[in-house]
Structure formats: C-alpha cells, structure tokens
Scaffold this motif. Structure first.
Motif, PDB file in Angstrom:
ATOM      1  N   UNK A 175     -27.772  -9.393  -9.844  1.00 61.26           N
ATOM      2  CA  UNK A 175     -27.596  -8.147  -9.092  1.00 61.26           C
ATOM      3  C   UNK A 175     -28.204  -8.271  -7.699  1.00 61.26           C
ATOM      4  N   UNK A 176     -27.481  -7.782  -6.714  1.00 64.73           N
ATOM      5  CA  UNK A 176     -28.007  -7.756  -5.347  1.00 64.73           C
ATOM      6  C   UNK A 176     -27.892  -9.079  -4.606  1.00 64.73           C
ATOM      7  N   UNK A 177     -27.206 -10.055  -5.167  1.00 62.74           N
ATOM      8  CA  UNK A 177     -27.027 -11.360  -4.509  1.00 62.74           C
ATOM      9  C   UNK A 177     -25.652 -11.425  -3.845  1.00 62.74           C
ATOM     10  N   UNK A 178     -25.571 -12.168  -2.752  1.00 65.20           N
ATOM     11  CA  UNK A 178     -24.274 -12.537  -2.184  1.00 65.20           C
ATOM     12  C   UNK A 178     -23.996 -13.954  -2.671  1.00 65.20           C
ATOM     13  N   UNK A 179     -22.749 -14.227  -3.042  1.00 67.25           N
ATOM     14  CA  UNK A 179     -22.448 -15.572  -3.541  1.00 67.25           C
ATOM     15  C   UNK A 179     -21.229 -16.154  -2.833  1.00 67.25           C
ATOM     16  N   UNK A 180     -21.232 -17.488  -2.737  1.00 70.38           N
ATOM     17  CA  UNK A 180     -20.084 -18.157  -2.123  1.00 70.38           C
ATOM     18  C   UNK A 180     -19.915 -19.544  -2.752  1.00 70.38           C
ATOM     19  N   UNK A 181     -18.645 -19.937  -2.952  1.00 67.20           N
ATOM     20  CA  UNK A 181     -18.343 -21.288  -3.433  1.00 67.20           C
ATOM     21  C   UNK A 181     -17.417 -21.943  -2.436  1.00 67.20           C
ATOM     22  N   UNK A 182     -17.780 -23.125  -1.971  1.00 65.13           N
ATOM     23  CA  UNK A 182     -16.946 -23.848  -0.993  1.00 65.13           C
ATOM     24  C   UNK A 182     -16.760 -25.282  -1.453  1.00 65.13           C
ATOM     25  N   UNK A 183     -15.586 -25.815  -1.145  1.00 67.26           N
ATOM     26  CA  UNK A 183     -15.249 -27.150  -1.654  1.00 67.26           C
ATOM     27  C   UNK A 183     -14.354 -27.846  -0.650  1.00 67.26           C
ATOM     28  N   UNK A 184     -14.610 -29.133  -0.430  1.00 69.85           N
ATOM     29  CA  UNK A 184     -13.733 -29.923   0.445  1.00 69.85           C
ATOM     30  C   UNK A 184     -12.945 -30.884  -0.433  1.00 69.85           C
ATOM     31  N   UNK A 185     -11.623 -30.858  -0.284  1.00 71.06           N
ATOM     32  CA  UNK A 185     -10.756 -31.746  -1.074  1.00 71.06           C
ATOM     33  C   UNK A 185      -9.850 -32.536  -0.139  1.00 71.06           C
ATOM     34  N   UNK A 186      -9.399 -33.689  -0.620  1.00 68.42           N
ATOM     35  CA  UNK A 186      -8.474 -34.473   0.202  1.00 68.42           C
ATOM     36  C   UNK A 186      -7.083 -33.863   0.167  1.00 68.42           C
ATOM     37  N   UNK A 187      -6.661 -33.412  -1.026  1.00 64.30           N
ATOM     38  CA  UNK A 187      -5.357 -32.775  -1.186  1.00 64.30           C
ATOM     39  C   UNK A 187      -5.546 -31.507  -2.008  1.00 64.30           C
ATOM     40  N   UNK A 188      -4.639 -30.529  -1.828  1.00 59.31           N
ATOM     41  CA  UNK A 188      -4.743 -29.291  -2.610  1.00 59.31           C
ATOM     42  C   UNK A 188      -4.745 -29.645  -4.088  1.00 59.31           C
ATOM     43  N   UNK A 189      -5.602 -28.976  -4.874  1.00 59.22           N
ATOM     44  CA  UNK A 189      -5.629 -29.167  -6.321  1.00 59.22           C
ATOM     45  C   UNK A 189      -6.455 -30.353  -6.761  1.00 59.22           C
ATOM     46  N   UNK A 190      -7.092 -31.034  -5.809  1.00 60.32           N
ATOM     47  CA  UNK A 190      -7.849 -32.231  -6.130  1.00 60.32           C
ATOM     48  C   UNK A 190      -9.278 -31.866  -6.567  1.00 60.32           C
ATOM     49  N   UNK A 191      -9.965 -32.856  -7.135  1.00 57.99           N
ATOM     50  CA  UNK A 191     -11.399 -32.725  -7.392  1.00 57.99           C
ATOM     51  C   UNK A 191     -12.132 -32.647  -6.051  1.00 57.99           C
ATOM     52  N   UNK A 194     -16.823 -32.894  -1.967  1.00 50.72           N
ATOM     53  CA  UNK A 194     -18.148 -32.267  -2.033  1.00 50.72           C
ATOM     54  C   UNK A 194     -17.933 -30.769  -2.224  1.00 50.72           C
ATOM     55  N   UNK A 195     -18.859 -30.133  -2.937  1.00 49.43           N
ATOM     56  CA  UNK A 195     -18.753 -28.676  -3.112  1.00 49.43           C
ATOM     57  C   UNK A 195     -20.151 -28.067  -3.063  1.00 49.43           C
ATOM     58  N   UNK A 196     -20.178 -26.768  -2.777  1.00 53.74           N
ATOM     59  CA  UNK A 196     -21.471 -26.069  -2.744  1.00 53.74           C
ATOM     60  C   UNK A 196     -21.327 -24.689  -3.390  1.00 53.74           C
ATOM     61  N   UNK A 197     -22.329 -24.326  -4.181  1.00 53.11           N
ATOM     62  CA  UNK A 197     -22.401 -22.979  -4.753  1.00 53.11           C
ATOM     63  C   UNK A 197     -23.700 -22.355  -4.258  1.00 53.11           C
ATOM     64  N   UNK A 198     -23.566 -21.206  -3.630  1.00 52.58           N
ATOM     65  CA  UNK A 198     -24.745 -20.535  -3.063  1.00 52.58           C
ATOM     66  C   UNK A 198     -24.830 -19.094  -3.559  1.00 52.58           C
ATOM     67  N   UNK A 199     -26.022 -18.712  -4.034  1.00 49.95           N
ATOM     68  CA  UNK A 199     -26.301 -17.321  -4.378  1.00 49.95           C
ATOM     69  C   UNK A 199     -27.586 -16.951  -3.650  1.00 49.95           C
ATOM     70  N   UNK A 200     -27.535 -15.891  -2.874  1.00 48.94           N
ATOM     71  CA  UNK A 200     -28.712 -15.566  -2.046  1.00 48.94           C
ATOM     72  C   UNK A 200     -28.977 -14.060  -2.078  1.00 48.94           C
ATOM     73  N   UNK A 201     -30.276 -13.725  -2.164  1.00 53.07           N
ATOM     74  CA  UNK A 201     -30.681 -12.317  -2.129  1.00 53.07           C
ATOM     75  C   UNK A 201     -31.499 -12.135  -0.854  1.00 53.07           C
ATOM     76  N   UNK A 202     -31.045 -11.221  -0.024  1.00 53.37           N
ATOM     77  CA  UNK A 202     -31.720 -11.014   1.261  1.00 53.37           C
ATOM     78  C   UNK A 202     -32.416  -9.659   1.289  1.00 53.37           C
ATOM     79  N   UNK A 203     -33.568  -9.641   1.984  1.00 50.68           N
ATOM     80  CA  UNK A 203     -34.249  -8.365   2.232  1.00 50.68           C
ATOM     81  C   UNK A 203     -34.269  -8.256   3.750  1.00 50.68           C
ATOM     82  N   UNK A 204     -33.393  -7.431   4.311  1.00 51.91           N
ATOM     83  CA  UNK A 204     -33.171  -7.495   5.756  1.00 51.91           C
ATOM     84  C   UNK A 204     -32.541  -8.836   6.039  1.00 51.91           C
TER      85      UNK A 204
END
Ligand SMILES: Cc1cc2nc3c(=O)[nH]c(=O)nc-3n(C[C@H](O)[C@H](O)[C@H](O)COP(=O)(O)OP(=O)(O)OC[C@H]3O[C@@H](n4cnc5c(N)ncnc54)[C@H](O)[C@@H]3O)c2cc1C
Length: 281
Positions: A175-191, A194-204
C-alpha cells in the motif's frame, strides 16, 4: 530434434501428483510446457517420467489472503493478466506479465512453471524477488514456505527438494507504493536482455522504502539490497538516481551471450534504472 524417450503420467489430483513425485525420482512436472518441451527437444533434460499436472484445478486460483494475494501455481499468465485483484492490488505483476512472450506463451505458461524453471532472464522471478513474495512447496509430508530471495539459487536451479511441487505463491500488497517494471528486449516477445522491477514509497520527495530487483544481469534475480539500505531517508533527485544506477551496474555480474555482452548489459542497467525512477518521481 526429438525429445528423449520418457513415460507420460497424468495426475488427477494434487495428492496423486505428490505421491507419484515421492516414489519416482527422475520426474518432471509438466505445466504449460513452454520451457519444458523446448528443453526436452534440446535434450537438456532427460527425465524418466513427465507428470502432467494440468488437471489439478485446485492449483488454479487468485484470492486475497490475510497478508496479500495468493496465487495457485497452475495459474496461467493469461489469467494473471485478466485478474482484477492482481490488476488493482499488485500492478507490478500485471505490468510485467504484459511483457512476457506472446499470446500463445501467455495462454499456456503458468506462474509455477515460470518460477520453477528459474531462467535468470525470466520476468516473474524478478517481480517476486522485488515484492519479497513467498513460495509454498508441497510434498506428501506437508508444506513449507521459502522467500523468493532464497528460492532462486542460480541458473535453472531452485530450492525445491525431491518429491516437492510448487503449489502457491503469496504476494504481499504494497500500500502507498509506486511500482514500475521495465525490460529491454532485442525483439518483441523475447526474454529480457535486462529488466528492472521497482517499488518505492515516498514521503514528499524523500524515500521512505524501496524494493529494487533486476533480471538478465546476474545468475539469478538480483535484489539491490545494499543500495536499498543506503538510500532510505534520502531525497529522490537526479544525482541520487545516477548514483543508484551506477552502483547497481557495478554490483551485477551479467553474462555475455547472443543477446548482448556483459559490458552492454551493465550500460543497459544504468539506462533502465534511470527510466524506471523517472516514471515514479
Ligand atoms: C517463444 C517463447 C517466448 C518466451 N518469452 C518469455 C518472456 O518474455 N519472459 C519470460 O519470463 N518467459 C518467457 N518464456 C518462458 C515462459 O515464461 C514459460 O512459460 C515459463 O518459463 C514456464 O512455465 P510453464 O508453465 O510453461 O512451465 P513448464 O514448461 O511446463 O515447466 C518448466 C519447468 O518447471 C517445472 N515445473 C512446472 N510446474 C511446476 C510446479 N508447480 N512445481 C515444480 N516444478 C514445476 C517443470 O518440470 C520444468 O522443469 C517464453 C517461452 C517461449 C516458448
């Protein structure tokens, strides 16, 4: 290539599946078959038995629980994507699932199969590592739980003992987190390259809590714990993000393969990190 010879067994219930696994060492459960079948054809695996678990409807569910959301191991990507509970309570998983393979893969692939396969470039293990999810493993002698961080041991290796089946994944609701998933692939649908999953809770604009995990750049999902610890309480600005990006890039140990060199992946990690933070700032 043709797969090696094996015997095919279909379980009609969880108890039947667990009993079979207990008595037959060299057995591979068959869920969606999206990784198992190619691996058989490539002769990377040569089990004596394939145990089809597709009729275990008791492992196909998404439900809210005391601590979050519980997902049955046989839940397919397609059902994760169309599930309203996950869409609203675990948007990180919803967003990541959208990037997996193509429609055919998402119609067949299951969350239990994806995590048991433990491909270091796979998407679901990264999300579950970031979220600090719990994996439930069952055998004829009962069930035990393992944190995602401990479950993934290395490439295609998990903390699954003889006779065990992954039966449930428990995902905390942040609750109260912003989340984002980003991934770089060579072709659409590929493994992921590199990928990143971020969940962050900010106060101000101060970081109250953060969960940061990467895929495709280590021998298993990489949780940037040291970086996380050091940035709590700090102001989220461009300098801090650049520092996070460069620290993570130096801590991961990416492979060099047909998708990209180790050096290139480190550069991609920096860019992905900066893009992910830009989305939540
Ligand atoms: C063309 C293509 C593109 C793909 N793209 C992506 C992608 O972009 N991102 C991504 O993450 N993945 C991708 N995948 C892989 C996909 O996610 C697979 O579905 C997933 O890795 C395996 O899930 P499954 O249900 O098909 O498992 P299976 O292939 O049936 O099984 C995989 C392994 O897990 C074991 N297993 C299965 N279920 C269990 C269980 N409950 N308990 C214990 N062991 C079990 C099996 O014995 C086997 O060793 C792609 C696959 C293909 C074919």
């Amino acid at each position: 290539m043709y797969p090696p010879e094996f015997s095919y067994v279909r379980a009609e219930s969880l108890q039947e599946a667990l009993k079979f696994l207990e008595g037959n060492d060299n057995t591979r459960p068959l869920a969606g078959g999206q990784s198992l079948i190619p691996m058989l054809k490539l002769r990377v695996l040569s089990p004596d038995y394939i145990l089809d678990i597709n009729r275990l409807n008791e492992l196909n569910y998404v439900k809210t629980s005391l601590n979050g959301v519980s997902i049955g191991a046989l839940t397919r990507y397609h059902d994760i994507l169309s599930n309203d509970i996950l869409k609203s309570k675990v948007p990180l998983m919803h967003h990541a699932t959208r990037t997996i393979g193509d429609m055919q893969v998402r119609n067949m692939g299951t969350i239990g199969g994806a995590i048991s396969n433990a491909d270091p470039a796979s998407d679901m293990p990264v999300v579950l590592t970031a979220l600090n999810a719990t994996i439930i493993l069952s055998s004829v002698s009962g069930s035990r739980s393992v944190k995602a961080l401990d479950f993934f041991k290395g490439p295609f290796t998990t903390d699954t003992n003889k006779g065990e089946l992954v039966t449930q994944i428990e995902v905390p609701v942040l609750d109260g987190y912003k989340t984002v998933y980003k991934k770089v692939v060579r072709r659409a649908g590929d493994y992921a390259l590199a990928s990143v999953a971020l969940a962050i809770k900010l106060k101000g604009n101060e970081i109250e809590d953060i969960k940061l995990a990467y895929g495709g750049v280590h021998d298993k999902p990489f949780r940037a714990m040291e970086v996380e610890k050091n940035v709590i309480g700090k102001k989220l600005d461009d300098d801090l993000v650049k520092d996070i990006a460069s620290k993570v890039s130096s801590q991961v140990n990416p492979p060099s393969d047909h998708r990209g060199s180790s050096w290139y992946r480190r550069e991609v990690v920096k860019v992905l990190t900066m893009k992910a933070f830009k989305e939540v700032a």
